[in-house]
Design a protein around this motif. Structure first.
Motif, PDB file in Angstrom:
ATOM      1  N   ALA A   4       5.380 -10.357   9.240  1.00 54.27           N
ATOM      2  CA  ALA A   4       5.023 -10.739   7.868  1.00 54.27           C
ATOM      3  C   ALA A   4       3.729 -10.061   7.446  1.00 54.27           C
ATOM      4  O   ALA A   4       2.830 -10.692   6.910  1.00 54.27           O
ATOM      5  CB  ALA A   4       4.903 -12.255   7.773  1.00 54.27           C
ATOM      6  N   ARG A   5       3.650  -8.759   7.696  1.00 51.87           N
ATOM      7  CA  ARG A   5       2.442  -8.024   7.328  1.00 51.87           C
ATOM      8  C   ARG A   5       2.255  -7.987   5.819  1.00 51.87           C
ATOM      9  O   ARG A   5       3.214  -7.858   5.060  1.00 51.87           O
ATOM     10  CB  ARG A   5       2.513  -6.600   7.873  1.00 51.87           C
ATOM     11  CG  ARG A   5       2.344  -6.558   9.375  1.00 51.87           C
ATOM     12  CD  ARG A   5       2.807  -5.269   9.981  1.00 51.87           C
ATOM     13  NE  ARG A   5       2.063  -4.099   9.528  1.00 51.87           N
ATOM     14  CZ  ARG A   5       2.447  -2.864   9.804  1.00 51.87           C
ATOM     15  NH1 ARG A   5       3.540  -2.616  10.501  1.00 51.87           N
ATOM     16  NH2 ARG A   5       1.728  -1.850   9.372  1.00 51.87           N
ATOM     17  N   LEU A   6       1.022  -8.101   5.397  1.00 52.74           N
ATOM     18  CA  LEU A   6       0.647  -7.983   3.996  1.00 52.74           C
ATOM     19  C   LEU A   6       1.034  -6.585   3.522  1.00 52.74           C
ATOM     20  O   LEU A   6       0.696  -5.595   4.173  1.00 52.74           O
ATOM     21  CB  LEU A   6      -0.860  -8.196   3.863  1.00 52.74           C
ATOM     22  CG  LEU A   6      -1.454  -8.245   2.477  1.00 52.74           C
ATOM     23  CD1 LEU A   6      -0.965  -9.482   1.746  1.00 52.74           C
ATOM     24  CD2 LEU A   6      -2.974  -8.257   2.568  1.00 52.74           C
ATOM     25  N   ARG A   7       1.757  -6.495   2.389  1.00 49.50           N
ATOM     26  CA  ARG A   7       2.227  -5.190   1.925  1.00 49.50           C
ATOM     27  C   ARG A   7       2.557  -5.217   0.438  1.00 49.50           C
ATOM     28  O   ARG A   7       2.876  -6.262  -0.117  1.00 49.50           O
ATOM     29  CB  ARG A   7       3.448  -4.743   2.716  1.00 49.50           C
ATOM     30  CG  ARG A   7       4.642  -5.666   2.611  1.00 49.50           C
ATOM     31  CD  ARG A   7       5.642  -5.383   3.737  1.00 49.50           C
ATOM     32  NE  ARG A   7       6.773  -6.277   3.726  1.00 49.50           N
ATOM     33  CZ  ARG A   7       6.819  -7.442   4.334  1.00 49.50           C
ATOM     34  NH1 ARG A   7       5.778  -7.897   4.998  1.00 49.50           N
ATOM     35  NH2 ARG A   7       7.913  -8.191   4.288  1.00 49.50           N
ATOM     36  N   VAL A   8       2.488  -4.036  -0.139  1.00 56.91           N
ATOM     37  CA  VAL A   8       2.903  -3.853  -1.525  1.00 56.91           C
ATOM     38  C   VAL A   8       3.753  -2.590  -1.576  1.00 56.91           C
ATOM     39  O   VAL A   8       3.440  -1.581  -0.949  1.00 56.91           O
ATOM     40  CB  VAL A   8       1.692  -3.800  -2.499  1.00 56.91           C
ATOM     41  CG1 VAL A   8       0.784  -2.626  -2.221  1.00 56.91           C
ATOM     42  CG2 VAL A   8       2.144  -3.816  -3.944  1.00 56.91           C
ATOM     43  N   ASN A   9       4.864  -2.698  -2.272  1.00 60.93           N
ATOM     44  CA  ASN A   9       5.830  -1.613  -2.384  1.00 60.93           C
ATOM     45  C   ASN A   9       6.033  -1.317  -3.860  1.00 60.93           C
ATOM     46  O   ASN A   9       6.100  -2.234  -4.672  1.00 60.93           O
ATOM     47  CB  ASN A   9       7.153  -2.052  -1.726  1.00 60.93           C
ATOM     48  CG  ASN A   9       8.226  -1.018  -1.880  1.00 60.93           C
ATOM     49  OD1 ASN A   9       8.938  -1.002  -2.876  1.00 60.93           O
ATOM     50  ND2 ASN A   9       8.344  -0.151  -0.894  1.00 60.93           N
ATOM     51  N   TYR A  10       6.121  -0.036  -4.184  1.00 65.09           N
ATOM     52  CA  TYR A  10       6.319   0.382  -5.572  1.00 65.09           C
ATOM     53  C   TYR A  10       7.487   1.341  -5.677  1.00 65.09           C
ATOM     54  O   TYR A  10       7.673   2.202  -4.815  1.00 65.09           O
ATOM     55  CB  TYR A  10       5.085   1.135  -6.095  1.00 65.09           C
ATOM     56  CG  TYR A  10       3.845   0.311  -6.192  1.00 65.09           C
ATOM     57  CD1 TYR A  10       3.561  -0.416  -7.339  1.00 65.09           C
ATOM     58  CD2 TYR A  10       2.932   0.272  -5.144  1.00 65.09           C
ATOM     59  CE1 TYR A  10       2.403  -1.169  -7.438  1.00 65.09           C
ATOM     60  CE2 TYR A  10       1.770  -0.478  -5.233  1.00 65.09           C
ATOM     61  CZ  TYR A  10       1.517  -1.198  -6.383  1.00 65.09           C
ATOM     62  OH  TYR A  10       0.374  -1.940  -6.472  1.00 65.09           O
ATOM     63  N   GLN A  11       8.240   1.228  -6.752  1.00 72.27           N
ATOM     64  CA  GLN A  11       9.157   2.281  -7.171  1.00 72.27           C
ATOM     65  C   GLN A  11       8.337   3.119  -8.141  1.00 72.27           C
ATOM     66  O   GLN A  11       7.690   2.572  -9.049  1.00 72.27           O
ATOM     67  CB  GLN A  11      10.390   1.702  -7.867  1.00 72.27           C
ATOM     68  CG  GLN A  11      11.200   0.754  -6.997  1.00 72.27           C
ATOM     69  CD  GLN A  11      11.632   1.403  -5.701  1.00 72.27           C
ATOM     70  OE1 GLN A  11      12.174   2.492  -5.694  1.00 72.27           O
ATOM     71  NE2 GLN A  11      11.370   0.739  -4.589  1.00 72.27           N
ATOM     72  N   VAL A  12       8.322   4.431  -7.944  1.00 75.05           N
ATOM     73  CA  VAL A  12       7.457   5.288  -8.755  1.00 75.05           C
ATOM     74  C   VAL A  12       8.222   6.469  -9.332  1.00 75.05           C
ATOM     75  O   VAL A  12       9.277   6.853  -8.826  1.00 75.05           O
ATOM     76  CB  VAL A  12       6.254   5.826  -7.930  1.00 75.05           C
ATOM     77  CG1 VAL A  12       5.362   4.692  -7.449  1.00 75.05           C
ATOM     78  CG2 VAL A  12       6.717   6.698  -6.771  1.00 75.05           C
ATOM     79  N   GLU A  13       7.671   7.008 -10.396  1.00 71.20           N
ATOM     80  CA  GLU A  13       8.098   8.291 -10.955  1.00 71.20           C
ATOM     81  C   GLU A  13       6.995   9.288 -10.646  1.00 71.20           C
ATOM     82  O   GLU A  13       5.815   9.020 -10.912  1.00 71.20           O
ATOM     83  CB  GLU A  13       8.277   8.197 -12.473  1.00 71.20           C
ATOM     84  CG  GLU A  13       9.471   7.405 -12.903  1.00 71.20           C
ATOM     85  CD  GLU A  13       9.601   7.337 -14.423  1.00 71.20           C
ATOM     86  OE1 GLU A  13       8.725   7.877 -15.144  1.00 71.20           O
ATOM     87  OE2 GLU A  13      10.569   6.731 -14.883  1.00 71.20           O
ATOM     88  N   ALA A  14       7.365  10.431 -10.081  1.00 73.38           N
ATOM     89  CA  ALA A  14       6.394  11.455  -9.697  1.00 73.38           C
ATOM     90  C   ALA A  14       6.295  12.523 -10.776  1.00 73.38           C
ATOM     91  O   ALA A  14       7.309  12.983 -11.301  1.00 73.38           O
ATOM     92  CB  ALA A  14       6.805  12.077  -8.370  1.00 73.38           C
ATOM     93  N   HIS A  15       5.069  12.918 -11.073  1.00 75.80           N
ATOM     94  CA  HIS A  15       4.811  13.979 -12.051  1.00 75.80           C
ATOM     95  C   HIS A  15       3.885  15.010 -11.405  1.00 75.80           C
ATOM     96  O   HIS A  15       2.826  14.642 -10.894  1.00 75.80           O
ATOM     97  CB  HIS A  15       4.148  13.418 -13.307  1.00 75.80           C
ATOM     98  CG  HIS A  15       4.946  12.337 -13.962  1.00 75.80           C
ATOM     99  ND1 HIS A  15       5.951  12.614 -14.864  1.00 75.80           N
ATOM    100  CD2 HIS A  15       4.921  10.991 -13.826  1.00 75.80           C
ATOM    101  CE1 HIS A  15       6.500  11.464 -15.260  1.00 75.80           C
ATOM    102  NE2 HIS A  15       5.889  10.482 -14.643  1.00 75.80           N
TER     103      HIS A  15
END
Length: 176
Positions: A85-96
């Protein structure tokens, strides 16, 4: 609880996690549609991530062919209280890809140099390095078991954030 109250509560925790890590995991998609996992040192600014990648690297090629990717910033396993249960943040991103002579390139370069030192400026002088701005579209912040939050919209905290309440469910016992 309203989205604003949730963001006010977990926003500082997300920022603290992002500030504490120097690199992110980057999952991109090859031209053949296969996933490819890698990492990159990053900086933040204007509610986006900035990474400087060599076009020799597979992930740079992938982002230019398919600008949709996923970013993961996660607590170090050596300091985690619970490995599952590690602290984490995940993002879906658009790359430019940013043009070399643009103000955006310079801004990203300044952010990266401020965070990682002069090596970044030296690498930026090499012709194969490209500056990418990774713009979050949506994400998920996990604080532990049953403590997950999803967000949508642009920015590192999104425009809408909500506590995910459906949580874990016990496996039903098979009847004899």
């Amino acid at each position: 609880m309203t989205s604003e109250r949730i963001a006010g509560r977990v926003g500082p925790e997300i920022k603290q996690l992002l500030d504490s890590r120097k690199s992110l995991f980057l999952s991109s998609i090859t031209k053949d549609g296969a996933p490819y996992a890698s990492y990159a040192p990053f900086a933040m600014g204007d509610e986006c991530f900035y990474v400087l990648l060599s076009e020799i690297a597979v992930h740079a090629v992938n982002l230019q062919v398919n600008p949709v990717a996923s970013v993961l910033v996660i607590e170090d396993e050596d300091s985690a209280n619970e490995l599952f249960a590690r602290l984490r943040v995940n993002y879906q991103v658009e790359a430019h890809v940013l043009p070399v002579d643009s103000d955006e390139w310079q801004f990203g370069l300044d952010q990266l140099t401020g965070r990682h030192g002069e090596l970044v400026r030296n690498l930026s002088q090499l012709g194969d390095f490209k500056m990418f701005r990774l713009e979050p579209i949506s994400g998920r912040f996990v604080k532990g078991f049953g403590r997950a939050f999803s967000f949508s919209g642009k920015g590192l905290l999104g425009e809408q954030i909500e506590h995910m309440r459906d949580g874990h469910k016990k496996r039903e016992q098979a009847e004899a």
